[in-house]
Scaffold this motif. Sequence first.
Motif, PDB file in Angstrom:
ATOM      1  N   ARG A 149       0.836  -1.201   0.000  1.00 26.83           N
ATOM      2  CA  ARG A 149       0.000   0.000   0.000  1.00 26.83           C
ATOM      3  C   ARG A 149       0.878   1.260   0.000  1.00 26.83           C
ATOM      4  N   VAL A 150       0.321   2.300  -0.567  1.00 29.19           N
ATOM      5  CA  VAL A 150       0.939   3.623  -0.515  1.00 29.19           C
ATOM      6  C   VAL A 150      -0.096   4.574   0.077  1.00 29.19           C
ATOM      7  N   ASP A 151       0.242   5.190   1.201  1.00 26.24           N
ATOM      8  CA  ASP A 151      -0.676   6.098   1.896  1.00 26.24           C
ATOM      9  C   ASP A 151      -2.020   5.412   2.183  1.00 26.24           C
ATOM     10  N   GLY A 152      -1.952   4.139   2.553  1.00 25.90           N
ATOM     11  CA  GLY A 152      -3.138   3.406   2.977  1.00 25.90           C
ATOM     12  C   GLY A 152      -3.891   2.681   1.882  1.00 25.90           C
ATOM     13  N   ASP A 153      -3.507   2.887   0.625  1.00 23.88           N
ATOM     14  CA  ASP A 153      -4.240   2.288  -0.483  1.00 23.88           C
ATOM     15  C   ASP A 153      -3.364   1.367  -1.319  1.00 23.88           C
ATOM     16  N   PHE A 154      -3.994   0.313  -1.863  1.00 18.56           N
ATOM     17  CA  PHE A 154      -3.367  -0.422  -2.944  1.00 18.56           C
ATOM     18  C   PHE A 154      -3.321   0.489  -4.176  1.00 18.56           C
ATOM     19  N   VAL A 155      -2.274   0.324  -4.984  1.00 18.56           N
ATOM     20  CA  VAL A 155      -2.081   1.188  -6.144  1.00 18.56           C
ATOM     21  C   VAL A 155      -1.889   0.319  -7.383  1.00 18.56           C
ATOM     22  N   LEU A 156      -2.581   0.681  -8.445  1.00 15.41           N
ATOM     23  CA  LEU A 156      -2.573  -0.097  -9.679  1.00 15.41           C
ATOM     24  C   LEU A 156      -2.250   0.805 -10.860  1.00 15.41           C
ATOM     25  N   LEU A 157      -1.208   0.456 -11.604  1.00 16.63           N
ATOM     26  CA  LEU A 157      -0.945   1.104 -12.888  1.00 16.63           C
ATOM     27  C   LEU A 157      -1.742   0.382 -13.970  1.00 16.63           C
ATOM     28  N   HIS A 158      -2.247   1.133 -14.937  1.00 17.52           N
ATOM     29  CA  HIS A 158      -3.021   0.507 -16.012  1.00 17.52           C
ATOM     30  C   HIS A 158      -3.092   1.464 -17.194  1.00 17.52           C
ATOM     31  N   ARG A 159      -3.674   0.979 -18.298  1.00 18.61           N
ATOM     32  CA  ARG A 159      -3.738   1.799 -19.506  1.00 18.61           C
ATOM     33  C   ARG A 159      -5.161   1.854 -20.041  1.00 18.61           C
ATOM     34  N   PRO A 160      -5.918   2.863 -19.630  1.00 19.26           N
ATOM     35  CA  PRO A 160      -7.253   3.065 -20.206  1.00 19.26           C
ATOM     36  C   PRO A 160      -7.156   3.725 -21.574  1.00 19.26           C
ATOM     37  N   VAL A 161      -8.118   3.436 -22.424  1.00 18.74           N
ATOM     38  CA  VAL A 161      -8.205   4.055 -23.745  1.00 18.74           C
ATOM     39  C   VAL A 161      -9.648   4.466 -23.963  1.00 18.74           C
ATOM     40  N   SER A 162      -9.869   5.657 -24.499  1.00 18.72           N
ATOM     41  CA  SER A 162     -11.218   6.113 -24.794  1.00 18.72           C
ATOM     42  C   SER A 162     -11.264   6.671 -26.206  1.00 18.72           C
ATOM     43  N   THR A 182     -10.443   3.921  -7.678  1.00 20.10           N
ATOM     44  CA  THR A 182     -10.702   5.339  -7.900  1.00 20.10           C
ATOM     45  C   THR A 182     -10.582   5.704  -9.380  1.00 20.10           C
ATOM     46  N   ILE A 183     -11.082   6.873  -9.707  1.00 19.21           N
ATOM     47  CA  ILE A 183     -10.902   7.416 -11.054  1.00 19.21           C
ATOM     48  C   ILE A 183      -9.410   7.556 -11.335  1.00 19.21           C
ATOM     49  N   ALA A 184      -9.017   7.196 -12.546  1.00 18.23           N
ATOM     50  CA  ALA A 184      -7.597   7.128 -12.892  1.00 18.23           C
ATOM     51  C   ALA A 184      -6.928   8.495 -12.872  1.00 18.23           C
ATOM     52  N   GLU A 185      -5.657   8.507 -12.455  1.00 16.70           N
ATOM     53  CA  GLU A 185      -4.806   9.692 -12.455  1.00 16.70           C
ATOM     54  C   GLU A 185      -3.672   9.468 -13.458  1.00 16.70           C
ATOM     55  N   PRO A 186      -3.296  10.467 -14.242  1.00 19.88           N
ATOM     56  CA  PRO A 186      -2.207  10.284 -15.205  1.00 19.88           C
ATOM     57  C   PRO A 186      -0.859  10.165 -14.515  1.00 19.88           C
ATOM     58  N   VAL A 187      -0.011   9.301 -15.062  1.00 20.89           N
ATOM     59  CA  VAL A 187       1.336   9.106 -14.535  1.00 20.89           C
ATOM     60  C   VAL A 187       2.385   9.365 -15.613  1.00 20.89           C
ATOM     61  N   LEU A 188       2.291   8.628 -16.708  1.00 20.12           N
ATOM     62  CA  LEU A 188       3.324   8.678 -17.744  1.00 20.12           C
ATOM     63  C   LEU A 188       2.641   8.709 -19.101  1.00 20.12           C
ATOM     64  N   GLU A 240       6.440   7.735  -2.086  1.00 21.10           N
ATOM     65  CA  GLU A 240       5.229   8.136  -1.363  1.00 21.10           C
ATOM     66  C   GLU A 240       4.179   8.749  -2.276  1.00 21.10           C
ATOM     67  N   ARG A 241       4.595   9.200  -3.446  1.00 20.10           N
ATOM     68  CA  ARG A 241       3.661   9.767  -4.427  1.00 20.10           C
ATOM     69  C   ARG A 241       3.949   9.132  -5.788  1.00 20.10           C
ATOM     70  N   PRO A 242       3.494   7.914  -5.997  1.00 23.47           N
ATOM     71  CA  PRO A 242       3.878   7.190  -7.218  1.00 23.47           C
ATOM     72  C   PRO A 242       3.345   7.803  -8.504  1.00 23.47           C
ATOM     73  N   GLU A 243       2.431   8.745  -8.403  1.00 22.85           N
ATOM     74  CA  GLU A 243       1.998   9.472  -9.593  1.00 22.85           C
ATOM     75  C   GLU A 243       3.053  10.471 -10.052  1.00 22.85           C
ATOM     76  N   ARG A 244       4.064  10.700  -9.232  1.00 23.87           N
ATOM     77  CA  ARG A 244       5.145  11.642  -9.544  1.00 23.87           C
ATOM     78  C   ARG A 244       6.335  10.883 -10.107  1.00 23.87           C
ATOM     79  N   VAL A 245       6.739  11.220 -11.315  1.00 24.42           N
ATOM     80  CA  VAL A 245       7.861  10.575 -11.987  1.00 24.42           C
ATOM     81  C   VAL A 245       9.138  11.367 -11.683  1.00 24.42           C
ATOM     82  N   LEU A 246      10.150  10.691 -11.146  1.00 31.99           N
ATOM     83  CA  LEU A 246      11.418  11.336 -10.802  1.00 31.99           C
ATOM     84  C   LEU A 246      12.411  11.301 -11.955  1.00 31.99           C
TER      85      LEU A 246
END
Length: 319
Positions: A149-162, A182-188, A240-246
């Motif tokens: 978990r990260v900050d209390g939640d399981f975290v899943l990367l995925h690729r939605p297409v619309s 949750t609603i998807a957040e952009p990462v990469l 701690e913020r996996p949506e942030r790319v270093l």
Amino acid sequence: MVQSESCLFRRHAEGPVLTASDWPYPINTVFNPGATSHEQETVLLCRVEDRQGVSHLTVARSRNGRTDWSIDPQPLIDADPDDPASCWGAEDPRVTRLEELGCWAITYTVYGPAGPAVALALTEDFRTLTPKGVILPPENKNASLFPRRVDGDFVLLHRPVSAASDTADIWLSRSSSLDSWTIAEPVLRSRRGPAWDAVRIGAGPPPIATSRGWLLVYHGVKAGAGTQVYRAGLALLDLERPERVLRRSTQWVLSPSTRYERQGDVPNVVFPTGMVHRLDTGDLDLYYGAADTSIGLATAKLDEVLDFLWDCEPVDNGL
């Protein structure tokens, strides 16, 4: 110092580690495996395409992760002709050890008339399953679950297409229970122009926690003259913020170059889906689909991979 592909990841000298000829029953191809360690064995959960063109997932085990594979005589996860979500097959698994639950999570793509969707199952032994069903509806794929978990939640990367988007990128969703997300957040995002990952990208094996961040291997696609080329690259995400790319590699680290990667059912494909960190040697064993026909293996040292990434230009995000 930036290293070349050839000295960062080293291919298994004997070529593919698994091919259709290794299988105990007739198949067309084997590729895109999830990977882990279990009971002192390397376990690959392999995508197997039968001679009708439908895929299922079968377990292969090896003491050294390279040779002498023991392959189950029956699929662990199969297409369900009575289920509209998976009647056309099960594809491209990723395998994540969840110490909190004392089991492994298998995220995989199910395929049906509505398109690809993400499904989840839990296992303690790779012989029996607790299915969780579809967790992300079509069109979605390339799902890879973080091992904690990260900050209390399981975290899943995925690729939605619309239909509203002309890109296919890596996004992130969170869940407190593995059931609703949750609603998807952009990462990469895929790059623009002539880059090797300009057409679309997708997450590879589950990210590995390191002292510098989450290490992510991903695939990228570039369109060529009458073909597309699939390669592998690297990114480093904030712990701690996996949506942030270093960091993100501007160059690929593995590209189709051998005969078995350039020739097959889908030519010019390196598609990473499984990785095992060998704690005793510091090696990363990266398992990948080669030309949608066989399973390849490339090995790198974790510290060298992290040094390579840290030498890349810092980024605030991957967008």
